[in-house]
Design an enzyme around this catalytic site. Structure first.
Site, PDB file in Angstrom:
ATOM      1  N   GLY A  45      22.962  53.639   8.114  1.00  0.00           N
ATOM      2  CA  GLY A  45      22.777  53.964   6.708  1.00  0.00           C
ATOM      3  C   GLY A  45      22.287  55.385   6.549  1.00  0.00           C
ATOM      4  O   GLY A  45      21.682  55.948   7.470  1.00  0.00           O
ATOM      5  N   GLN A  50      17.989  62.125   2.490  1.00  0.00           N
ATOM      6  CA  GLN A  50      18.118  62.562   3.889  1.00  0.00           C
ATOM      7  C   GLN A  50      19.071  63.741   4.051  1.00  0.00           C
ATOM      8  O   GLN A  50      19.154  64.329   5.128  1.00  0.00           O
ATOM      9  CB  GLN A  50      18.587  61.393   4.762  1.00  0.00           C
ATOM     10  CG  GLN A  50      17.572  60.255   4.820  1.00  0.00           C
ATOM     11  CD  GLN A  50      18.061  59.137   5.711  1.00  0.00           C
ATOM     12  OE1 GLN A  50      18.826  58.274   5.259  1.00  0.00           O
ATOM     13  NE2 GLN A  50      17.666  59.146   6.959  1.00  0.00           N
ATOM     14  N   CYS A  90      15.175  55.350  12.009  1.00  0.00           N
ATOM     15  CA  CYS A  90      15.640  56.156  10.871  1.00  0.00           C
ATOM     16  C   CYS A  90      16.157  57.484  11.397  1.00  0.00           C
ATOM     17  O   CYS A  90      15.517  58.107  12.251  1.00  0.00           O
ATOM     18  CB  CYS A  90      14.474  56.385   9.912  1.00  0.00           C
ATOM     19  SG  CYS A  90      14.914  57.345   8.463  1.00  0.00           S
ATOM     20  N   LEU A  91      17.317  57.918  10.881  1.00  0.00           N
ATOM     21  CA  LEU A  91      17.889  59.187  11.341  1.00  0.00           C
ATOM     22  C   LEU A  91      16.973  60.370  11.017  1.00  0.00           C
ATOM     23  O   LEU A  91      17.089  61.419  11.636  1.00  0.00           O
ATOM     24  CB  LEU A  91      19.272  59.405  10.711  1.00  0.00           C
ATOM     25  CG  LEU A  91      20.367  58.415  11.137  1.00  0.00           C
ATOM     26  CD1 LEU A  91      21.660  58.713  10.397  1.00  0.00           C
ATOM     27  CD2 LEU A  91      20.588  58.440  12.649  1.00  0.00           C
ATOM     28  N   HIS A 132      15.941  49.423   3.414  1.00  0.00           N
ATOM     29  CA  HIS A 132      15.478  50.690   4.017  1.00  0.00           C
ATOM     30  C   HIS A 132      16.043  51.889   3.233  1.00  0.00           C
ATOM     31  O   HIS A 132      15.328  52.850   2.949  1.00  0.00           O
ATOM     32  CB  HIS A 132      15.929  50.695   5.487  1.00  0.00           C
ATOM     33  CG  HIS A 132      15.617  51.935   6.252  1.00  0.00           C
ATOM     34  ND1 HIS A 132      14.810  51.922   7.375  1.00  0.00           N
ATOM     35  CD2 HIS A 132      16.017  53.216   6.106  1.00  0.00           C
ATOM     36  CE1 HIS A 132      14.732  53.158   7.856  1.00  0.00           C
ATOM     37  NE2 HIS A 132      15.457  53.953   7.115  1.00  0.00           N
ATOM     38  N   GLU A 133      17.320  51.807   2.861  1.00  0.00           N
ATOM     39  CA  GLU A 133      17.950  52.927   2.132  1.00  0.00           C
ATOM     40  C   GLU A 133      17.399  53.039   0.717  1.00  0.00           C
ATOM     41  O   GLU A 133      17.162  54.147   0.217  1.00  0.00           O
ATOM     42  CB  GLU A 133      19.474  52.780   2.102  1.00  0.00           C
ATOM     43  CG  GLU A 133      20.162  52.752   3.469  1.00  0.00           C
ATOM     44  CD  GLU A 133      19.665  53.816   4.426  1.00  0.00           C
ATOM     45  OE1 GLU A 133      19.421  54.963   3.997  1.00  0.00           O
ATOM     46  OE2 GLU A 133      19.501  53.506   5.620  1.00  0.00           O
ATOM     47  N   HIS A 136      14.258  54.843   0.750  1.00  0.00           N
ATOM     48  CA  HIS A 136      14.471  56.299   0.811  1.00  0.00           C
ATOM     49  C   HIS A 136      14.620  56.883  -0.593  1.00  0.00           C
ATOM     50  O   HIS A 136      14.115  57.970  -0.881  1.00  0.00           O
ATOM     51  CB  HIS A 136      15.746  56.637   1.592  1.00  0.00           C
ATOM     52  CG  HIS A 136      15.547  56.775   3.073  1.00  0.00           C
ATOM     53  ND1 HIS A 136      14.686  57.697   3.625  1.00  0.00           N
ATOM     54  CD2 HIS A 136      16.122  56.132   4.126  1.00  0.00           C
ATOM     55  CE1 HIS A 136      14.733  57.604   4.952  1.00  0.00           C
ATOM     56  NE2 HIS A 136      15.593  56.653   5.287  1.00  0.00           N
TER      57      HIS A 136
END
Ligand code: NI
Length: 167
Positions: A45, A50, A90-91, A132-133, A136
């Site tokens: 995701g 991000q 997480c990226l 999670h997204e 963000h």
């Protein structure tokens, strides 16, 4: 095209995003770039914050063969039940992971890439990933759920690692 992924502790990850009001070519192209970036980084995701944006949209694909791209615009969780513990990463916080408890089954409402309303149920990884997204989009990171002690331990390690990688 690959976009630069914003890394923690960049303040841009803490922005509370505003709703998207219209679909246009610019956003459509950005979504394509976000998929390219997410697949290249082997993530499941990627949210607007991000990549330095501040409106409510994200891309998701939790399929093994990367064949189920999902665009969520202005996503909301309208119902949830049960809980699940999942080891999240997480990226934007490379090489850090931790077990987080979240609702297991969720009912999601959003707009798709054509700006059409969609509603669907999700569980397991898809559910965790969407939650999670959405976090963000509210400027929230998975490490925020950890105890202060656990978070400090992980972030000390992360800071050392980031330093070691800076030329
Ligand atoms: Ni993330």
């Amino acid at each position: 095209m690959l976009l630069d992924i914003v890394l923690h502790p960049d303040e841009r990850l803490r922005v509370h995003c505003t709703p998207v009001t219209e679909m246009n070519d610019k956003l459509d192209q950005l979504l394509s770039h976000m998929f390219d970036t997410m697949y290249d980084a082997e993530g499941v995701g990627l949210a607007s914050t991000q990549v330095g944006e501040n409106q409510r949209f994200c891309v998701v694909d939790v399929s093994e063969d990367r064949s189920k791209p999902l665009v969520l615009i202005n996503p909301e969780i309208i119902d949830h039940k049960n809980t699940i513990t999942w080891k999240e990463g997480c990226l934007s916080i490379p090489e850090v992971s931790a077990e987080i408890v979240r609702p297991k089954n969720i009912l999601v409402r959003a707009l798709d890439r054509d700006f059409k309303p969609i509603e669907f149920e999700a569980d397991e990884l898809l559910s965790v990933c969407i939650q999670h997204e959405i976090d963000h989009l509210d400027g929230k990171l998975f490490i925020d759920y950890l105890s202060p002690l656990k978070r400090r331990r992980l972030m000390d390690k992360y800071a050392k690692q980031q330093k070691a990688q800076t030329p």
